[in-house]
Motif scaffolding. Sequence first.
Motif, PDB file in Angstrom:
ATOM      1  N   SER A 192      20.636   3.105  -4.769  1.00  0.00           N
ATOM      2  CA  SER A 192      19.214   3.491  -3.997  1.00  0.00           C
ATOM      3  C   SER A 192      18.407   2.426  -3.599  1.00  0.00           C
ATOM      4  CB  SER A 192      18.332   4.143  -4.983  1.00  0.00           C
ATOM      5  OG  SER A 192      19.210   5.416  -5.779  1.00  0.00           O
ATOM      6  N   MET A 193      19.017   0.886  -3.821  1.00  0.00           N
ATOM      7  CA  MET A 193      18.702   0.034  -3.701  1.00  0.00           C
ATOM      8  C   MET A 193      17.692   0.159  -2.315  1.00  0.00           C
ATOM      9  SD  MET A 193      18.489  -2.552  -4.747  1.00  0.00           S
ATOM     10  CE  MET A 193      19.110  -2.463  -6.056  1.00  0.00           C
ATOM     11  N   PRO A 194      18.460   0.593  -1.018  1.00  0.00           N
ATOM     12  CA  PRO A 194      17.351   0.379  -0.295  1.00  0.00           C
ATOM     13  C   PRO A 194      15.808   1.341  -0.087  1.00  0.00           C
ATOM     14  CG  PRO A 194      19.355   0.875   1.043  1.00  0.00           C
ATOM     15  CD  PRO A 194      19.404   1.025  -0.505  1.00  0.00           C
ATOM     16  N   THR A 195      16.108   2.559  -0.571  1.00  0.00           N
ATOM     17  CA  THR A 195      14.671   3.176  -1.019  1.00  0.00           C
ATOM     18  C   THR A 195      13.536   2.322  -2.088  1.00  0.00           C
ATOM     19  OG1 THR A 195      16.059   4.765  -0.595  1.00  0.00           O
ATOM     20  CG2 THR A 195      13.095   5.280  -2.125  1.00  0.00           C
ATOM     21  N   LEU A 196      14.246   1.760  -3.169  1.00  0.00           N
ATOM     22  CA  LEU A 196      13.807   1.085  -4.311  1.00  0.00           C
ATOM     23  C   LEU A 196      12.991  -0.359  -3.506  1.00  0.00           C
ATOM     24  CD1 LEU A 196      16.136   1.125  -7.162  1.00  0.00           C
ATOM     25  CD2 LEU A 196      15.094   3.076  -6.336  1.00  0.00           C
ATOM     26  N   VAL A 197      14.112  -0.754  -2.393  1.00  0.00           N
ATOM     27  CA  VAL A 197      13.367  -2.270  -2.178  1.00  0.00           C
ATOM     28  C   VAL A 197      11.721  -1.631  -1.198  1.00  0.00           C
ATOM     29  CG1 VAL A 197      13.226  -3.777  -0.344  1.00  0.00           C
ATOM     30  CG2 VAL A 197      15.007  -3.603  -1.554  1.00  0.00           C
ATOM     31  N   THR A 198      12.007  -0.842  -0.681  1.00  0.00           N
ATOM     32  CA  THR A 198      11.084  -0.371  -0.132  1.00  0.00           C
ATOM     33  C   THR A 198       9.893  -0.324  -0.251  1.00  0.00           C
ATOM     34  OG1 THR A 198      12.860   1.135   1.953  1.00  0.00           O
ATOM     35  CG2 THR A 198      10.334   1.737   1.579  1.00  0.00           C
ATOM     36  N   PHE A 199       9.996   0.943  -1.918  1.00  0.00           N
ATOM     37  CA  PHE A 199       8.992   0.537  -2.242  1.00  0.00           C
ATOM     38  C   PHE A 199       8.375   0.158  -3.189  1.00  0.00           C
ATOM     39  CE2 PHE A 199       9.736   5.197  -1.366  1.00  0.00           C
ATOM     40  CZ  PHE A 199       8.878   6.303  -0.198  1.00  0.00           C
ATOM     41  N   THR A 200       9.155  -0.763  -3.365  1.00  0.00           N
ATOM     42  CA  THR A 200       9.095  -2.244  -4.233  1.00  0.00           C
ATOM     43  C   THR A 200       8.115  -2.760  -3.001  1.00  0.00           C
ATOM     44  OG1 THR A 200      11.014  -2.423  -5.278  1.00  0.00           O
ATOM     45  CG2 THR A 200       9.898  -4.824  -4.816  1.00  0.00           C
ATOM     46  N   LEU A 201       8.482  -2.821  -2.166  1.00  0.00           N
ATOM     47  CA  LEU A 201       7.790  -3.202  -0.768  1.00  0.00           C
ATOM     48  C   LEU A 201       6.120  -2.770  -1.178  1.00  0.00           C
ATOM     49  CD1 LEU A 201       6.994  -5.795   1.055  1.00  0.00           C
ATOM     50  CD2 LEU A 201       7.817  -4.806   2.936  1.00  0.00           C
ATOM     51  N   PHE A 202       6.177  -1.764  -0.982  1.00  0.00           N
ATOM     52  CA  PHE A 202       4.610  -0.846  -0.822  1.00  0.00           C
ATOM     53  C   PHE A 202       3.969  -0.939  -1.979  1.00  0.00           C
ATOM     54  CE2 PHE A 202       6.392   3.194   1.950  1.00  0.00           C
ATOM     55  CZ  PHE A 202       6.152   2.110   2.687  1.00  0.00           C
ATOM     56  N   TYR A 203       4.858  -1.292  -3.172  1.00  0.00           N
ATOM     57  CA  TYR A 203       3.576  -2.011  -4.330  1.00  0.00           C
ATOM     58  C   TYR A 203       3.257  -2.988  -4.417  1.00  0.00           C
ATOM     59  CZ  TYR A 203       4.503   2.950  -7.162  1.00  0.00           C
ATOM     60  OH  TYR A 203       4.653   3.941  -7.612  1.00  0.00           O
ATOM     61  N   THR A 204       4.116  -3.648  -3.781  1.00  0.00           N
ATOM     62  CA  THR A 204       3.638  -5.170  -3.830  1.00  0.00           C
ATOM     63  C   THR A 204       2.699  -5.345  -3.483  1.00  0.00           C
ATOM     64  OG1 THR A 204       5.910  -5.956  -4.332  1.00  0.00           O
ATOM     65  CG2 THR A 204       5.070  -7.543  -3.104  1.00  0.00           C
ATOM     66  N   VAL A 205       2.791  -5.080  -2.319  1.00  0.00           N
ATOM     67  CA  VAL A 205       1.599  -5.400  -0.460  1.00  0.00           C
ATOM     68  C   VAL A 205       0.128  -4.219  -1.919  1.00  0.00           C
ATOM     69  CG1 VAL A 205       0.052  -3.825   1.606  1.00  0.00           C
ATOM     70  CG2 VAL A 205       2.835  -5.254   0.896  1.00  0.00           C
ATOM     71  N   VAL A 206       0.754  -3.262  -2.404  1.00  0.00           N
ATOM     72  CA  VAL A 206      -1.038  -3.349  -3.400  1.00  0.00           C
ATOM     73  C   VAL A 206      -2.019  -3.734  -3.692  1.00  0.00           C
ATOM     74  CG1 VAL A 206      -1.757  -0.882  -4.960  1.00  0.00           C
ATOM     75  CG2 VAL A 206      -0.616  -0.437  -3.236  1.00  0.00           C
ATOM     76  N   ASN A 207      -0.878  -4.330  -5.206  1.00  0.00           N
ATOM     77  CA  ASN A 207      -1.037  -5.474  -6.076  1.00  0.00           C
ATOM     78  C   ASN A 207      -1.383  -6.703  -5.465  1.00  0.00           C
ATOM     79  OD1 ASN A 207      -0.339  -4.225  -9.166  1.00  0.00           O
ATOM     80  ND2 ASN A 207       1.536  -3.930  -7.935  1.00  0.00           N
ATOM     81  N   TRP A 208      -0.879  -7.108  -4.371  1.00  0.00           N
ATOM     82  CA  TRP A 208      -1.329  -8.195  -3.948  1.00  0.00           C
ATOM     83  C   TRP A 208      -2.517  -8.000  -3.184  1.00  0.00           C
ATOM     84  CZ3 TRP A 208      -0.798 -13.148  -3.906  1.00  0.00           C
ATOM     85  CH2 TRP A 208      -0.844 -14.225  -3.366  1.00  0.00           C
ATOM     86  N   ASN A 209      -3.106  -6.697  -2.983  1.00  0.00           N
ATOM     87  CA  ASN A 209      -4.534  -6.793  -2.565  1.00  0.00           C
ATOM     88  C   ASN A 209      -5.668  -5.954  -3.324  1.00  0.00           C
ATOM     89  OD1 ASN A 209      -3.438  -7.305   0.589  1.00  0.00           O
ATOM     90  ND2 ASN A 209      -2.831  -5.478   0.625  1.00  0.00           N
ATOM     91  N   THR A 210      -5.228  -6.386  -4.401  1.00  0.00           N
ATOM     92  CA  THR A 210      -6.160  -6.104  -5.152  1.00  0.00           C
ATOM     93  C   THR A 210      -7.469  -6.620  -5.323  1.00  0.00           C
ATOM     94  OG1 THR A 210      -4.138  -4.805  -6.934  1.00  0.00           O
ATOM     95  CG2 THR A 210      -6.934  -5.684  -7.330  1.00  0.00           C
ATOM     96  N   TYR A 211      -8.591  -5.766  -4.912  1.00  0.00           N
ATOM     97  CA  TYR A 211      -9.719  -6.205  -4.803  1.00  0.00           C
ATOM     98  C   TYR A 211     -11.264  -5.262  -5.828  1.00  0.00           C
ATOM     99  CZ  TYR A 211     -14.192  -6.780  -3.559  1.00  0.00           C
ATOM    100  OH  TYR A 211     -15.822  -6.938  -2.979  1.00  0.00           O
ATOM    101  N   PHE A 212     -10.813  -3.941  -5.720  1.00  0.00           N
ATOM    102  CA  PHE A 212     -12.176  -3.305  -5.957  1.00  0.00           C
ATOM    103  C   PHE A 212     -11.433  -2.546  -7.461  1.00  0.00           C
ATOM    104  CE2 PHE A 212     -14.290   0.994  -7.504  1.00  0.00           C
ATOM    105  CZ  PHE A 212     -14.835   0.857  -6.721  1.00  0.00           C
TER     106      PHE A 212
END
Length: 290
Positions: A192-212
């Motif tokens: 499942s590595m391709p799927t896991l990498v995809t959502f790892t990137l999604f979560y990374t973007v969300v955490n990096w852009n944490t503001y509110f």
Amino acid sequence: MAIKSNWQTRIFQFVIIAILILLALAVLFPFLLTLSSSFASDNELLMESAVLWPQDWTLDAYRFLLDNDQFTQSFKNALVITVVGTAINMTLSVLMAYGLAQPDVKGRRLVNFMVLFTMLFHGGMIPTYLVVNELGLIDSYWAIWLVNAIIPFNMIIIRSYFQTLPKELKESARIDGCGEFKILLRIILPVSMPTLVTFTLFYTVVNWNTYFQAVLYLNDADSYPLQVFLRQVLIVNPSELGLVITKSGYMFTESVRHALILLAALPLIVVYPFMQRHFSKGMMMGSVKG
């Protein structure tokens, strides 16, 4: 008829390529403008807020930011929030998705309904803040990590992908004496590595852009992530925030702001090329199988 169809195909391809080129330029031009302006001198940017090709190239803006304690501290805070938060997100999402993907798990439908319910109805900012406050998590990064520990949509897509995997994989592993945890680690996760990498990137973007949530749950300015610092520099008057503190008298000029924008986006720009192959494959799997 074949010649006419061939010409129509070529015209259609030409139009699509032209549109894609225009869209690429629309995205690339602001980035190049910001990049070049970050190397421009302050005198050159006094008349214009941005330049495409500076007359005098200088690294003063980057030197100033790298020597600024508030910038380096906020950058470190953002890295901690992103790395730890993404690890928590993926661990909990994968464990929950794998459990809900098993057809023989009791209460699976009820839990699935509860997950879907949170996508439609949310408790709101004030009740969430009261819960975080009662747990004593104010001024702690755990307030950010636990509130967004699992994004329901991401977990559902991962669960749907797990359900598409052949049952023979797990059955053969059980015959060999593997428990569910070993099956997940040694069989399910590698395929499942391709799927896991995809959502790892999604979560990374969300955490990096944490503001509110950082502004909401963190009262100590030394704990603010980079996005909060970026907003203070770009929108709020820096002199009112004590941000113009330099021995050389240098301050947050336009070139420094452009450099700050670029450095705030740089980690994701650097990481994405290494994940692109898995990301593209994971998106295809999610669209076909999910």
